[in-house]
Design a protein around this motif. Structure first.
Motif, PDB file in Angstrom:
ATOM      1  N   GLU A   1       0.828  -1.204   0.000  1.00  7.40           N
ATOM      2  CA  GLU A   1       0.000   0.000   0.000  1.00  7.40           C
ATOM      3  C   GLU A   1       0.864   1.257   0.000  1.00  7.40           C
ATOM      4  O   GLU A   1       0.578   2.235  -0.687  1.00  7.40           O
ATOM      5  CB  GLU A   1      -0.927   0.005   1.224  1.00  7.40           C
ATOM      6  CG  GLU A   1      -2.068  -1.008   1.160  1.00  7.40           C
ATOM      7  CD  GLU A   1      -1.663  -2.424   1.574  1.00  7.40           C
ATOM      8  OE1 GLU A   1      -0.445  -2.694   1.718  1.00  7.40           O
ATOM      9  OE2 GLU A   1      -2.554  -3.272   1.736  1.00  7.40           O
TER      10      GLU A   1
ATOM     11  N   LEU B   1       2.713   1.964  -3.278  1.00 10.98           N
ATOM     12  CA  LEU B   1       1.849   2.601  -4.264  1.00 10.98           C
ATOM     13  C   LEU B   1       1.604   4.074  -3.919  1.00 10.98           C
ATOM     14  O   LEU B   1       1.589   4.939  -4.791  1.00 10.98           O
ATOM     15  CB  LEU B   1       0.514   1.839  -4.315  1.00 10.98           C
ATOM     16  CG  LEU B   1      -0.378   2.095  -5.508  1.00 10.98           C
ATOM     17  CD1 LEU B   1       0.363   1.838  -6.796  1.00 10.98           C
ATOM     18  CD2 LEU B   1      -1.600   1.184  -5.435  1.00 10.98           C
ATOM     19  N   ALA B   2       1.462   4.345  -2.624  1.00  9.84           N
ATOM     20  CA  ALA B   2       1.213   5.727  -2.187  1.00  9.84           C
ATOM     21  C   ALA B   2       2.377   6.628  -2.588  1.00  9.84           C
ATOM     22  O   ALA B   2       2.178   7.721  -3.140  1.00  9.84           O
ATOM     23  CB  ALA B   2       1.005   5.774  -0.669  1.00  9.84           C
TER      24      ALA B   2
ATOM     25  N   ASN C   1       2.534   7.129  -6.332  1.00 10.49           N
ATOM     26  CA  ASN C   1       1.528   8.126  -6.726  1.00 10.49           C
ATOM     27  C   ASN C   1       2.060   9.536  -6.522  1.00 10.49           C
ATOM     28  O   ASN C   1       1.908  10.411  -7.381  1.00 10.49           O
ATOM     29  CB  ASN C   1       0.260   7.992  -5.868  1.00 10.49           C
ATOM     30  CG  ASN C   1      -0.659   6.884  -6.343  1.00 10.49           C
ATOM     31  OD1 ASN C   1      -0.491   6.352  -7.430  1.00 10.49           O
ATOM     32  ND2 ASN C   1      -1.629   6.550  -5.521  1.00 10.49           N
TER      33      ASN C   1
ATOM     34  N   TYR D   1      -2.867  16.717  -0.178  1.00 11.71           N
ATOM     35  CA  TYR D   1      -2.896  15.298   0.188  1.00 11.71           C
ATOM     36  C   TYR D   1      -1.501  14.794   0.570  1.00 11.71           C
ATOM     37  O   TYR D   1      -1.351  14.063   1.553  1.00 11.71           O
ATOM     38  CB  TYR D   1      -3.469  14.439  -0.945  1.00 11.71           C
ATOM     39  CG  TYR D   1      -3.535  12.998  -0.517  1.00 11.71           C
ATOM     40  CD1 TYR D   1      -4.513  12.572   0.371  1.00 11.71           C
ATOM     41  CD2 TYR D   1      -2.575  12.076  -0.918  1.00 11.71           C
ATOM     42  CE1 TYR D   1      -4.545  11.263   0.828  1.00 11.71           C
ATOM     43  CE2 TYR D   1      -2.591  10.771  -0.462  1.00 11.71           C
ATOM     44  CZ  TYR D   1      -3.588  10.365   0.403  1.00 11.71           C
ATOM     45  OH  TYR D   1      -3.608   9.081   0.874  1.00 11.71           O
TER      46      TYR D   1
ATOM     47  N   ARG E   1      -0.771  15.710   4.077  1.00 14.12           N
ATOM     48  CA  ARG E   1      -1.536  14.893   5.033  1.00 14.12           C
ATOM     49  C   ARG E   1      -0.883  13.517   5.180  1.00 14.12           C
ATOM     50  O   ARG E   1      -0.743  12.996   6.286  1.00 14.12           O
ATOM     51  CB  ARG E   1      -2.976  14.745   4.526  1.00 14.12           C
ATOM     52  CG  ARG E   1      -3.840  13.893   5.426  1.00 14.12           C
ATOM     53  CD  ARG E   1      -5.302  14.026   5.046  1.00 14.12           C
ATOM     54  NE  ARG E   1      -6.105  13.016   5.709  1.00 14.12           N
ATOM     55  CZ  ARG E   1      -7.431  12.960   5.630  1.00 14.12           C
ATOM     56  NH1 ARG E   1      -8.076  13.861   4.910  1.00 14.12           N
ATOM     57  NH2 ARG E   1      -8.095  12.022   6.266  1.00 14.12           N
ATOM     58  N   HIS E   2      -0.459  12.963   4.063  1.00  8.43           N
ATOM     59  CA  HIS E   2       0.178  11.646   4.074  1.00  8.43           C
ATOM     60  C   HIS E   2       1.507  11.681   4.831  1.00  8.43           C
ATOM     61  O   HIS E   2       1.740  10.883   5.735  1.00  8.43           O
ATOM     62  CB  HIS E   2       0.378  11.176   2.628  1.00  8.43           C
ATOM     63  CG  HIS E   2       1.122   9.886   2.513  1.00  8.43           C
ATOM     64  ND1 HIS E   2       2.470   9.842   2.246  1.00  8.43           N
ATOM     65  CD2 HIS E   2       0.721   8.596   2.639  1.00  8.43           C
ATOM     66  CE1 HIS E   2       2.865   8.571   2.219  1.00  8.43           C
ATOM     67  NE2 HIS E   2       1.829   7.798   2.442  1.00  8.43           N
TER      68      HIS E   2
ATOM     69  N   THR F   1       1.253  12.619   8.779  1.00  4.87           N
ATOM     70  CA  THR F   1       0.762  11.541   9.645  1.00  4.87           C
ATOM     71  C   THR F   1       1.825  10.449   9.798  1.00  4.87           C
ATOM     72  O   THR F   1       1.961   9.863  10.872  1.00  4.87           O
ATOM     73  CB  THR F   1      -0.555  10.917   9.113  1.00  4.87           C
ATOM     74  OG1 THR F   1      -0.430  10.634   7.724  1.00  4.87           O
ATOM     75  CG2 THR F   1      -1.728  11.841   9.324  1.00  4.87           C
ATOM     76  N   TRP F   2       2.611  10.212   8.737  1.00  9.11           N
ATOM     77  CA  TRP F   2       3.683   9.216   8.860  1.00  9.11           C
ATOM     78  C   TRP F   2       4.795   9.689   9.794  1.00  9.11           C
ATOM     79  O   TRP F   2       5.361   8.895  10.540  1.00  9.11           O
ATOM     80  CB  TRP F   2       4.261   8.871   7.484  1.00  9.11           C
ATOM     81  CG  TRP F   2       3.622   7.653   6.892  1.00  9.11           C
ATOM     82  CD1 TRP F   2       2.737   7.604   5.869  1.00  9.11           C
ATOM     83  CD2 TRP F   2       3.807   6.292   7.312  1.00  9.11           C
ATOM     84  NE1 TRP F   2       2.355   6.305   5.623  1.00  9.11           N
ATOM     85  CE2 TRP F   2       3.000   5.478   6.501  1.00  9.11           C
ATOM     86  CE3 TRP F   2       4.579   5.684   8.310  1.00  9.11           C
ATOM     87  CZ2 TRP F   2       2.940   4.088   6.639  1.00  9.11           C
ATOM     88  CZ3 TRP F   2       4.514   4.304   8.445  1.00  9.11           C
ATOM     89  CH2 TRP F   2       3.708   3.521   7.617  1.00  9.11           C
TER      90      TRP F   2
END
Lengths: 252, 98
Positions: free
Chosen positions: A36, A39-40, A43, A136, A139-140, A143-144
């Motif tokens: 996951e 892929l993130a 992207n 986005y 945000r990704h 949070t990581w």
């Protein structure tokens, strides 16, 4: 320096920064910590490549010397690149990659938010499209950073190591020169001193939540505004440019 | 990392809503360690080609499922109850998604 020359250099700075970060993130493709996340990050890499493509296409138009975006990406050398130093730093472990991304996302978020109001309509349009992607990305990555910084003992210590290594490359993101002076006067570029205030606030907020600490009196590295880079960029360009340079006519 | 121990986080089921007002449709599952990660992973895995405008993620553990043996007692008794279908009503054209 004419305002056209300044605009060209400004676009190279923005476009190169997105391009080199995209290239670095692309190195993770197929090697992410799990499917996951692989892929993130891919992207995100493609979003950055798209932004770079738009910016370098416009740069080539502004320059008006018959070059195209691919000529700019694949046929310039290190000293002609203006990406920020932080984008070219090595991926390290996933924590370092994520922290690098977070510093850049936060910077891009405030920068591109302001660029949507640029008097240059093409820049404003590129910024309006990009800001949704960047919102986005931030945000990704934020949070990581919190998850890993405030995670296990090992993830915390890896994040703290990453911070100790990367923080010194954040100062020059806000450096301004003649390019900025000319374009700020014309309402095209953004005063990076204003961005710095918001960026600092965001960084403190997320690093606090992640239990990470920056060391006071960090000596800030600089150079990218003058095309001076760390040793990393040469290797990145060698890999990125080898195909178009050895086979200039190659097509997908 | 071996096949015996999965350390990619818990499983979550993903439901995508194509447009506001339409039902959320199950489209697959993913791994994640927490709610926010599950939501972000769902966005990255299942909506990158314009598949939807809203997402639900649900821990797989939270879903109660019928089992294949239930087919007889659960579903087959409905086979011969045509009177339960609203085919005897004329629906106004404005009503969508019935």
């Amino acid at each position: 320096m004419t305002s056209k020359e300044a605009l060209f250099k400004y676009l190279l700075r923005l476009g190169d920064t997105s391009l080199i970060l995209a290239q670095r993130n692309a190195e993770w493709c197929g090697h992410g910590p799990f499917l996951e996340e692989d892929l993130a990050l891919t992207n995100i890499s493609l979003d950055l490549l798209g932004q770079s493509n738009a910016l370098l296409t416009y740069a080539a138009q502004v320059e008006d010397k018959g070059r195209k975006e691919d000529d700019l990406a694949f046929h310039r050398t290190e000293r002609e690149y203006y990406n920020t130093l932080i984008t070219e730093q090595s991926n390290g472990d996933y924590g370092k990659t994520i922290l690098r991304q977070f510093f850049c996302d936060a910077f891009n978020f405030y920068l591109f938010s302001e660029l949507t109001k640029s008097k240059d309509q093409t820049i404003a349009a590129i910024a309006a499209k990009s800001i949704k992607e960047i919102t986005y990305h931030l945000r990704h990555s934020s949070t990581w950073v919190e998850r890993l910084g405030d995670g296990t003992e090992e993830s915390h210590s890896r994040m703290q190591d990453a911070l100790n290594e990367l923080y010194r490359f954040t100062g020059e993101m806000f450096e301004m020169n003649e390019v900025d002076q000319i374009l700020i006067k014309e309402g095209i570029a953004v005063d990076l001193n204003n961005i710095k205030v918001d960026w600092d606030k965001k960084i403190v907020e997320v690093l606090n939540a992640a239990s990470l600490k920056t060391s006071a009196n960090t000596f800030m590295q600089r150079g990218s505004r003058d095309g001076i880079h760390t040793e990393n960029l040469g290797y990145i360009l060698a890999e990125m440019q080898s195909l178009p340079r050895s086979m200039p006519e190659a097509k997908w | 990392m071996g096949n015996t121990k999965d350390n990619q986080g818990a499983l979550w089921e993903v439901f995508v809503q194509k447009k506001p007002g339409q039902p959320f449709v199950h489209c697959g599952n993913l791994h994640a360690y927490d709610k926010e990660m599950a939501l972000q992973n769902a966005r990255d895995l299942y909506t990158r080609r314009n598949e939807g405008t809203a997402l639900w993620v649900v821990p797989t553990d939270a879903i109660v499922s019928s089992s294949p043996e239930d087919i007889g007692p659960f579903f087959e008794p409905a086979n011969d109850k045509v009177y339960r279908h609203p085919t005897f009503y004329i629906l106004p054209e404005e009503i969508k998604h019935m």
